[in-house]
Design an enzyme around this catalytic site. Structure first.
Site, PDB file in Angstrom:
ATOM      1  N   SER A  48      64.443 -32.377 -19.736  1.00 42.09           N
ATOM      2  CA  SER A  48      63.164 -31.593 -19.315  1.00 42.09           C
ATOM      3  C   SER A  48      62.064 -32.008 -18.313  1.00 42.09           C
ATOM      4  O   SER A  48      61.145 -31.201 -18.400  1.00 42.09           O
ATOM      5  CB  SER A  48      62.296 -32.086 -20.729  1.00 42.09           C
ATOM      6  OG  SER A  48      62.365 -33.814 -20.518  1.00 42.09           O
ATOM      7  N   ASP A 363      52.296 -35.195 -21.835  1.00 38.46           N
ATOM      8  CA  ASP A 363      52.317 -35.334 -23.607  1.00 38.46           C
ATOM      9  C   ASP A 363      52.166 -36.562 -23.772  1.00 38.46           C
ATOM     10  O   ASP A 363      53.336 -36.999 -24.796  1.00 38.46           O
ATOM     11  CB  ASP A 363      53.524 -34.087 -23.712  1.00 38.46           C
ATOM     12  CG  ASP A 363      53.990 -34.415 -22.887  1.00 38.46           C
ATOM     13  OD1 ASP A 363      54.950 -35.592 -22.076  1.00 38.46           O
ATOM     14  OD2 ASP A 363      54.840 -33.804 -23.308  1.00 38.46           O
ATOM     15  N   HIS A 366      55.995 -36.588 -20.273  1.00 37.22           N
ATOM     16  CA  HIS A 366      56.387 -35.816 -19.124  1.00 37.22           C
ATOM     17  C   HIS A 366      55.216 -35.589 -18.261  1.00 37.22           C
ATOM     18  O   HIS A 366      54.027 -36.335 -18.746  1.00 37.22           O
ATOM     19  CB  HIS A 366      56.798 -34.456 -19.548  1.00 37.22           C
ATOM     20  CG  HIS A 366      57.779 -34.205 -20.366  1.00 37.22           C
ATOM     21  ND1 HIS A 366      57.571 -34.058 -21.798  1.00 37.22           N
ATOM     22  CD2 HIS A 366      58.813 -34.599 -20.144  1.00 37.22           C
ATOM     23  CE1 HIS A 366      58.518 -34.179 -22.051  1.00 37.22           C
ATOM     24  NE2 HIS A 366      59.727 -34.402 -21.570  1.00 37.22           N
TER      25      HIS A 366
END
Ligand SMILES: *[C@@H]1O[C@H](CO)[C@@H](O)[C@H](O)[C@H]1NC(C)=O
Ligand SMILES: *[C@@H]1O[C@H](CO)[C@@H](O)[C@H](O)[C@H]1NC(C)=O
Ligand SMILES: *[C@@H]1O[C@H](CO)[C@@H](O)[C@H](O)[C@H]1NC(C)=O
Ligand SMILES: *[C@@H]1O[C@H](CO)[C@@H](O)[C@H](O)[C@H]1NC(C)=O
Length: 395
Positions: A48, A363, A366
């Site tokens: 991610s 978040d 990240h």
């Protein structure tokens, strides 16, 4: 919260990672792109931290819940969610800008037709070890997306074949021919964060998690070998960030009897960071071996740990909130680290802070765009890459 639920939520979060950081933190002036293109194209693999949209496509195909395709993701730069796990650009986007290349399209959204200047194969939640390993050993209580490093390499191999290209739900004509070659830049990683997080959340001890590091590092090194075998000559191998400082990890791995000694001076989990550092040490050694074996290839070790940790150690210098607030996520609904697995960023009613660039974590998993920029600049111009991708600019 039940462990299974928290684990599921952690995975969802990892799978929907995004972050953003804007002009504030560490905003040194960004030099203009070089006049002559140094690289004709760029190809990236990872999770991610590098995914520019693949997860949203893969998850939709199996109705896997996605949160990073909703606001406030993308609020700082793109002004809309793009599938990136951040408030804005990722490290990869800053590399592309500095190198004069377009933002890398997600491979599952291109069908090969827009691949001329590169493609991104990274997917949220991706592991270095094959997903079957985690499933067979009951280390995760649900089915993972089949998106590990090996699978991503398979997509790349299909793309560079002049025959038909097919990946995930997208099919079309492939064959990027002359666009891939010795003048292409490859970014292989980061990998390992998801592997280790699955093991940590399965309640393994530090020694147990540590015992998997050689296996993860070998998978990354073998991927680099495979790319060199296919003709790659410029390869960036990023290490792991300080995962023991992530709000989600701090929340999920907090033990009821936690001792002060479990935390370092910044407030991060010592054991989790120790495994990340061990991974980085073994990965550096693997990069040295690869260089010796392939003297014509330029292999860069990119340090993801030091830049993030440096910001956390010196929040004021980087325009980041201090007094213990630096370990909180920007987007969340409260709790000690502003991360709650039942109400993560992207869910209805979960709001972002007013100034993402004042935070390290977007978040809970990240980084904000401003952290991504700082890391990318350190990889391009130093001091966070060995050797830096571009020579330092004269002042
Ligand atoms: C796939 O590529 C072909 C030609 O390269 C193009 O005509 C077609 O519109 C593309 N499809 C999608 C879904 O982008
Ligand atoms: C993942 O995909 C690869 C390549 O298509 C396949 O060989 C492998 O069996 C798949 N693994 C799982 C666990 O589905
Ligand atoms: C991990 O340990 C916690 C606390 O002891 C327990 O509640 C949880 O069920 C365990 N999780 C797994 C996956 O074994
Ligand atoms: C986490 O969010 C859920 C759902 O909004 C809420 O019910 C719960 O109280 C929150 N937990 C904490 C520790 O704040």
């Amino acid at each position: 919260m039940h462990m299974e639920l928290t684990l599921l939520l952690l995975v969802l979060l990892l799978a929907s990672a995004f972050s953003f950081l804007s002009a504030g933190a560490a905003a040194s002036a960004v030099p203009p792109p070089p006049r002559r293109l140094l690289f004709t194209s760029m190809f990236a693999f990872g999770d991610s931290y590098m995914d520019t949209g693949n997860f949203v496509v893969m998850a939709a195909a199996v109705s896997f819940p996605v949160w990073n395709d909703k606001p406030p993701y993308g609020m700082t730069f793109f002004a809309r969610p793009t599938g990136r796990a951040s408030d804005g650009r990722l490290i990869l986007d800053f590399l592309a800008e500095a190198l004069g290349l377009p933002f890398l399209p997600a491979s599952l959204l291109t069908n090969g037709s827009r691949a001329a200047q590169g493609v991104d194969f990274a997917v949220n939640g991706a592991t270095a070890i094959d997903v079957g390993f985690f499933e067979r050993n009951n280390l995760v209580p649900f089915k993972l997306l089949n998106n590990s490093l090996d699978v991503q390499l398979g997509w790349f191999e299909k793309l560079i074949k002049p025959s038909s290209f097919s990946a995930g739900t997208i099919t079309g004509t492939g064959g990027i021919g002359g666009c891939f070659g010795a003048e292409s830049l490859f970014v292989v990683g980061e990998f390992g964060v998801n592997d280790y997080n699955f093991l940590w959340t399965a309640n393994m001890t530090e020694d147990q998690v540590r015992s998997y590091v050689p296996r993860v590092v070998d998978a990354i090194a073998m991927a680099v070998e495979r790319l060199i075998g296919l003709g790659a000559a410029h390869i960036v191998v990023p290490g792991n960030p300080p995962t023991g400082c992530l709000p989600a990890v701090l929340t999920l791995l907090r033990s009821p009897g936690a001792a002060d000694d479990d935390y370092d001076g910044v407030g991060c989990l010592r054991a989790v960071n120790a495994v990340a550092m061990h991974h980085n040490a073994l990965l550096r050694a693997a990069v040295d071996r690869l260089r010796a074996a392939h003297p014509r290839a330029r292999i860069v070790f990119a340090d993801f740990y030091t830049p993030v940790y440096t910001i956390l150690q010196n929040p004021a210098r980087f325009g980041v909130v201090g007094d213990g607030e630096a370990l909180k996520a920007c987007c969340g609904t409260g709790g000690e680290y502003n991360w709650n697995g039942s109400a993560v960023c992207g869910m209805p009613g979960v709001a972002a802070c007013g100034s993402p660039s004042a935070y390290v974590s977007w978040d809970g998993v990240h980084y904000t765009e401003s952290v991504n920029r700082y890391v990318a600049m350190g990889w391009l111009y130093g001091p966070y890459a060995d050797p830096p991708l571009l020579t330092p600019m004269p002042h």
